[in-house]
Design an enzyme around this catalytic site. Structure first.
Site, mmCIF file in Angstrom:
data_model
loop_
_atom_site.group_PDB
_atom_site.id
_atom_site.type_symbol
_atom_site.label_atom_id
_atom_site.label_comp_id
_atom_site.label_asym_id
_atom_site.label_seq_id
_atom_site.Cartn_x
_atom_site.Cartn_y
_atom_site.Cartn_z
ATOM 1 C CD GLN A 1 -7.122 -4.601 3.708
ATOM 2 O OE1 GLN A 1 -8.072 -5.356 3.980
ATOM 3 N NE2 GLN A 1 -7.288 -3.328 3.440
ATOM 4 C CG HIS B 1 -1.920 0.979 1.383
ATOM 5 N ND1 HIS B 1 -1.689 2.235 1.860
ATOM 6 C CD2 HIS B 1 -3.245 0.913 1.082
ATOM 7 C CE1 HIS B 1 -2.830 2.920 1.853
ATOM 8 N NE2 HIS B 1 -3.786 2.142 1.388
ATOM 9 C CE LYS C 1 -7.577 -0.296 6.071
ATOM 10 N NZ LYS C 1 -8.283 0.132 4.865
ATOM 11 C CG ASP D 1 0.170 -2.719 6.193
ATOM 12 O OD1 ASP D 1 -0.818 -2.896 6.927
ATOM 13 O OD2 ASP D 1 0.153 -1.987 5.189
ATOM 14 C CB CYS E 1 -3.806 3.314 -1.660
ATOM 15 S SG CYS E 1 -4.947 4.663 -1.454
HETATM 16 N N1 PMP Z 1 -2.004 -0.895 4.464
HETATM 17 C C1 PMP Z 1 -2.933 -1.632 3.845
HETATM 18 C C2 PMP Z 1 -2.560 -2.996 3.351
HETATM 19 C C3 PMP Z 1 -4.212 -1.122 3.665
HETATM 20 O O1 PMP Z 1 -5.132 -1.850 3.042
HETATM 21 C C4 PMP Z 1 -4.524 0.166 4.151
HETATM 22 C C5 PMP Z 1 -5.900 0.773 3.968
HETATM 23 N N2 PMP Z 1 -6.419 0.617 2.687
HETATM 24 C C6 PMP Z 1 -3.516 0.888 4.812
HETATM 25 C C7 PMP Z 1 -2.290 0.323 4.953
HETATM 26 C C8 PMP Z 1 -3.774 2.255 5.369
HETATM 27 O O2 PMP Z 1 -4.702 2.188 6.411
HETATM 28 P P1 PMP Z 1 -5.265 3.527 7.061
HETATM 29 O O3 PMP Z 1 -5.767 4.361 5.920
HETATM 30 O O4 PMP Z 1 -6.369 3.045 7.944
HETATM 31 O O5 PMP Z 1 -4.167 4.171 7.790
#
Ligand code: PMP
Length: 434
Positions: free
Chosen positions: A229, A149, A252, A226, A390
């Protein structure tokens, strides 16, 4: 499959929750009952029942989480840690109890290893900034993956403005499977850090993070995982994984927005300098010199989101009572079912075909633009996400602009997947692809 989250089960809640757990051969959780806990799922969109399949972006909230937030503001609100009065002490205890709930949920060793952040993004930025400022010099290397991401790419690039750090990337293959064997060649004497996503939000691939951590540790390299997910979809044990840092977002996993978690091994958190300066994170301040507070407060400058932390704890208790292993099993079944049913659609192309996958399916149909497909599904009441998610380097690797992503949560059903499939078929017909 691990069942250690059963330990988190609070017997007092168990009797109420027992109704939600059914010994059905097909599904181990009572979805109808669970859906009752999420009032928004009863909503109609353009006169059609809402089919919410954008859970990888954010999940819906159960009543217990929403009620926790209003109950806190209505009855228990006061700034924490510094107050001698009753309300402040009560709010402080609730915030610290929430930290303990998080600790248990991911099986960290100590509550002081749990830092509350605004989310995954802030947690990664914290680690990257504090690590690079204190541990890196020009010429050092950091390894990430091709499926990160943006929040695990851009913070490193921001550091490159101050020091000459080289980013190296573990590639994935045509199925979206990480080529972990390449890690041996990528690691050199200059490798300082490895930062990888547990589950790709664009592909659904589950990465072998334990293997990556083992390889990294053989060279004395710390690893950040990270978990944005993964935490909502499977039991996580940070000690078993031996992760140095593990991060996730509350929103999430059925919790509120604006709260997230950084887990860090105590030794690392002790070693790293503070990320932000301000109240809470200090021991003593003079104009000449400031000494910093102990863990976890060293990394929590300013008024913490004590409402968010307690609401996050309510969400973690909620999923724990259902059982993360049960949730994982249910969602795996949904992904299998969706894959099978969607496969019948002419010209469908799945982006990401890893065997080890979790929670979501990314796809394209013929040359229909994902935005057009998503817009038609929206008119049918189906919420999916379209675009690059993203994770632009993933799209670049596949030579596409974006995908349609259907991502599942514990309340989704096979009937909803049938609705999705019918919607995609209808859209394909409208665009003349069937
Ligand atoms: N890492 C991953 C794998 C994600 O899917 C996301 C959210 N789409 C993020 C980081 C960022 O999360 P947040 O916007 O809640 O900080």
């Amino acid at each position: 499959m691990h069942f250690y989250h059963k330990e988190v089960l609070d017997w007092h809640f168990f009797n109420t929750f027992a109704q939600n757990i059914k010994n059905d051969s097909k599904m181990s959780i009572n979805i109808e009952k669970i859906r009752e806990d999420f009032p928004i799922l009863k909503k109609e969109i353009y006169g059609k029942p809402l089919v919410y399949m954008d859970n990888a972006a954010t999940t819906q909230k159960p009543l217990c989480v929403v009620e926790k937030i209003s109950e806190n503001y209505l009855n228990h609100n006061a700034n924490i840690h510094r107050g001698v009065h009753f309300l402040s002490q009560e709010a402080t205890e609730a915030h610290e109890a929430a930290r303990e709930t998080v600790r248990k949920f991911i099986n960290a060793k100590y509550a002081r290893e749990i830092i509350f952040t605004r989310g995954t993004t802030e947690a990664i930025n914290l680690v990257v900034s504090s690590f690079c400022r204190s541990q890196c010099k020009d010429g050092d290397e950091v390894i990430i993956t091709q499926m990160e991401h943006h929040s695990n790419i851009v913070p490193w690039q921001l550091q490159q403005q101050d020091r000459d750090i080289r980013l190296k990337v573990i590639p994935f293959d045509a199925d979206g499977v990480l080529q972990v064997d390449q890690l041996d060649q990528l690691i050199t004497g200059k490798t300082k850090f490895i930062s990888v996503t547990h589950v790709s939000n664009a592909l659904g691939t589950v990465n072998p993070v334990r293997e990556i951590i083992r390889k990294a540790h053989a060279h004395g390299i710390p690893v950040l995982v990270d978990g944005a997910q993964s935490v909502p979809h499977m039991p996580i044990d940070v000690q078993e994984l031996d992760a140095d840092f593990y991060v996730f977002s509350g929103h999430k996993i059925y919790g509120p927005t604006g709260i997230g978690v950084l887990y860090g091994k105590e030794a690392w958190l002790d070693k790293l300098p503070p990320y932000q300066g301000g109240g809470e994170m200090i021991k003593k301040v003079t104009f000449e010199k400031t000494t910093f507070n102990e863990l976890p407060f060293k990394f929590e400058a300013g008024t913490p989101d004590y409402i968010g932390s307690t609401a996050l704890a309510a969400a973690l208790n909620y999923v724990s009572q259902i059982g993360m292993a049960n949730i994982a099993e249910h969602e795996q079944q949904l992904v299998r079912y969706a894959k099978e049913k969607l496969s019948g659609i002419e010209h469908i192309r799945f982006i990401g075909n890893a065997k080890e996958r979790s929670g979501l399916i990314s796809f394209l149909v013929g040359d229909i633009h994902p935005y057009d497909l998503g817009s038609i599904l929206d008119k049918l009441g189906i919420a999916v996400r379209t675009g690059h998610h993203c994770a632009e380097p993933v799209m670049t690797a596949f030579g596409i602009e974006g995908t349609v992503r259907a991502s599942f949560g514990l309340y989704n059903t096979e009937e909803e997947i049938d609705t999705l499939v019918a919607g995609v078929e209808r859209a394909a017909k409208m665009f003349g692809r069937r």
